[in-house]
Write a protein that holds these residues in place. Structure first.
Motif, PDB file in Angstrom:
ATOM      1  N   ASP A  35      31.128  40.241  37.451  1.00  0.00           N
ATOM      2  CA  ASP A  35      32.278  40.960  36.902  1.00  0.00           C
ATOM      3  C   ASP A  35      32.091  41.185  35.409  1.00  0.00           C
ATOM      4  O   ASP A  35      32.487  40.349  34.586  1.00  0.00           O
ATOM      5  N   GLU A  53      31.705  48.667  37.944  1.00  0.00           N
ATOM      6  CA  GLU A  53      32.838  47.741  37.935  1.00  0.00           C
ATOM      7  C   GLU A  53      32.865  46.896  39.207  1.00  0.00           C
ATOM      8  O   GLU A  53      32.710  47.408  40.316  1.00  0.00           O
ATOM      9  N   TYR A  75      35.007  36.777  38.827  1.00  0.00           N
ATOM     10  CA  TYR A  75      36.047  37.534  38.140  1.00  0.00           C
ATOM     11  C   TYR A  75      36.481  36.792  36.881  1.00  0.00           C
ATOM     12  O   TYR A  75      36.870  35.621  36.936  1.00  0.00           O
ATOM     13  N   ASN A  77      38.989  35.692  34.169  1.00  0.00           N
ATOM     14  CA  ASN A  77      40.441  35.573  34.193  1.00  0.00           C
ATOM     15  C   ASN A  77      41.119  36.385  33.099  1.00  0.00           C
ATOM     16  O   ASN A  77      42.258  36.815  33.256  1.00  0.00           O
ATOM     17  N   TYR A  79      40.607  39.344  32.210  1.00  0.00           N
ATOM     18  CA  TYR A  79      40.642  40.784  32.451  1.00  0.00           C
ATOM     19  C   TYR A  79      41.782  41.251  33.351  1.00  0.00           C
ATOM     20  O   TYR A  79      42.095  42.442  33.374  1.00  0.00           O
ATOM     21  N   ARG A  80      42.342  40.355  34.155  1.00  0.00           N
ATOM     22  CA  ARG A  80      43.340  40.775  35.151  1.00  0.00           C
ATOM     23  C   ARG A  80      44.399  39.685  35.293  1.00  0.00           C
ATOM     24  O   ARG A  80      44.072  38.504  35.307  1.00  0.00           O
ATOM     25  N   HIS A  81      45.629  40.112  35.445  1.00  0.00           N
ATOM     26  CA  HIS A  81      46.691  39.157  35.753  1.00  0.00           C
ATOM     27  C   HIS A  81      46.379  38.534  37.110  1.00  0.00           C
ATOM     28  O   HIS A  81      45.998  39.233  38.060  1.00  0.00           O
ATOM     29  N   VAL A  84      47.854  40.177  40.189  1.00  0.00           N
ATOM     30  CA  VAL A  84      47.148  41.399  40.574  1.00  0.00           C
ATOM     31  C   VAL A  84      45.862  41.034  41.312  1.00  0.00           C
ATOM     32  O   VAL A  84      45.527  41.620  42.363  1.00  0.00           O
ATOM     33  N   LEU A  85      45.138  40.047  40.793  1.00  0.00           N
ATOM     34  CA  LEU A  85      43.892  39.625  41.427  1.00  0.00           C
ATOM     35  C   LEU A  85      44.137  39.074  42.826  1.00  0.00           C
ATOM     36  O   LEU A  85      43.345  39.308  43.746  1.00  0.00           O
ATOM     37  N   MET A  88      44.406  41.964  45.124  1.00  0.00           N
ATOM     38  CA  MET A  88      43.075  42.548  45.312  1.00  0.00           C
ATOM     39  C   MET A  88      42.266  41.717  46.298  1.00  0.00           C
ATOM     40  O   MET A  88      41.611  42.257  47.205  1.00  0.00           O
TER      41      MET A  88
END
Length: 290
Positions: A35, A53, A75, A77, A79-81, A84-85, A88
């Protein structure tokens, strides 16, 4: 010992897909993707080079490559809430029919954060935030409703539906810090990952066992995974990352050492395996040794 391939995301999608499909067809166990949004800014590497990506790429592979497990290394941490992850990850587990491993880490690559204006806190705050994110992920992926009141994340009556196909969806934590990170692994991880040759992995695995003892966790409940660059037949480069191999005989010995220390899964980056048919041939040689 399971064997998985890690195609670099700086390649064309067609080349990555070729590696993943070859792995599926020849008995490899998994395919992992890193990531990042750009190469790391280190001497000898162009930090402006291409980088596909991770979330989009792993979903695309999961939809067209059957059988093998798909995972992320890991991933970041920052970069994304985590809510949200979680959504996904649950979706990807459905796309793959229950073959996804959610690899997560605290985040580290400086140039990505600088260019995109993403905060990269000092290590303590970064790990504090990571622990909260793991609480959020566990809640959303494993419980009907999640309430959480942390310093960094707040959830109120939060849901994530549908839940993953797997119950639970395995969470892999990447990191080898012996002061705190391995303690986080002992509390939250279903699998652990770090770079290293067999001697280092054996040492850090023993440290992880000690953290498990402190927290009352069965150490056998955490799968041990690791990676090193692999040279099948050629000179071993002088690089910052651990390298195994150089000849088939030396590589066989290294793989046997990993098995001997109880490693559950070896993940092979494809960076030193060549290109095209040479890379596929190198993959076949590695597979024949495990």
């Amino acid at each position: 010992m399971r064997l998985s391939i890690w195609p670099g995301a700086g390649q064309r999608y067609d080349d990555i897909l070729e590696v993943a499909k070859h792995a599926e067809a020849t008995g490899w166990d998994g395919v992992y993707v890193a990531d990042h949004f750009m190469p790391n800014a280190v001497p000898g590497r162009d930090p402006r080079g291409p980088m596909l990506e991770c979330a989009t790429l792993i979903t695309a592979l999961g939809a067209v490559v059957p059988r093998v497990r798909l995972g992320t290394l890991v991933y970041g941490n920052t970069y994304r809430h985590p809510a949200v992850l979680a959504n996904m990850a649950a979706t990807l587990d459905h796309v793959t029919g229950g073959r996804f491993t959610l690899g997560v880490g605290a985040g580290w690559q400086v140039n990505e954060h600088e260019q995109y204006g993403i905060e990269l806190p000092a290590v303590k705050r970064r790990l504090d935030r990571f622990v909260e994110a793991l609480e959020v992920l566990h809640g959303l992926l494993r419980r009907p409703v999640t309430d959480f009141a942390g310093e960094y994340y707040q959830l109120a009556g939060a849901v994530c539906e549908p839940k993953p196909v797997q119950s639970p969806l395995p969470i892999l934590i990447g990191g080898g810090g012996e002061k705190r990170m391995l303690g986080i692994v002992a509390k939250y991880a279903d699998a652990w990952n770090t770079w290293g040759r067999p001697d280092l992995i054996a040492h850090k695995s023993a440290v992880l066992d000690s953290f498990c003892a402190l927290s009352g966790r069965d150490p056998a409940s955490i799968a041990r995974t690791a990676q090193a660059l692999v040279v099948v037949d050629g000179p071993v480069p002088d690089v910052a990352f651990p390298v195994i191999g150089g000849s088939v005989a030396v590589l066989r010995d290294a793989l046997s050492e990993y098995q001997g220390i109880g490693l559950d899964e070896l993940i092979v980056p494809d960076g030193l395996l060549g290109q095209g048919s040479d890379r596929l041939k190198a993959m076949d040689t590695i597979r024949s040794l495990v």
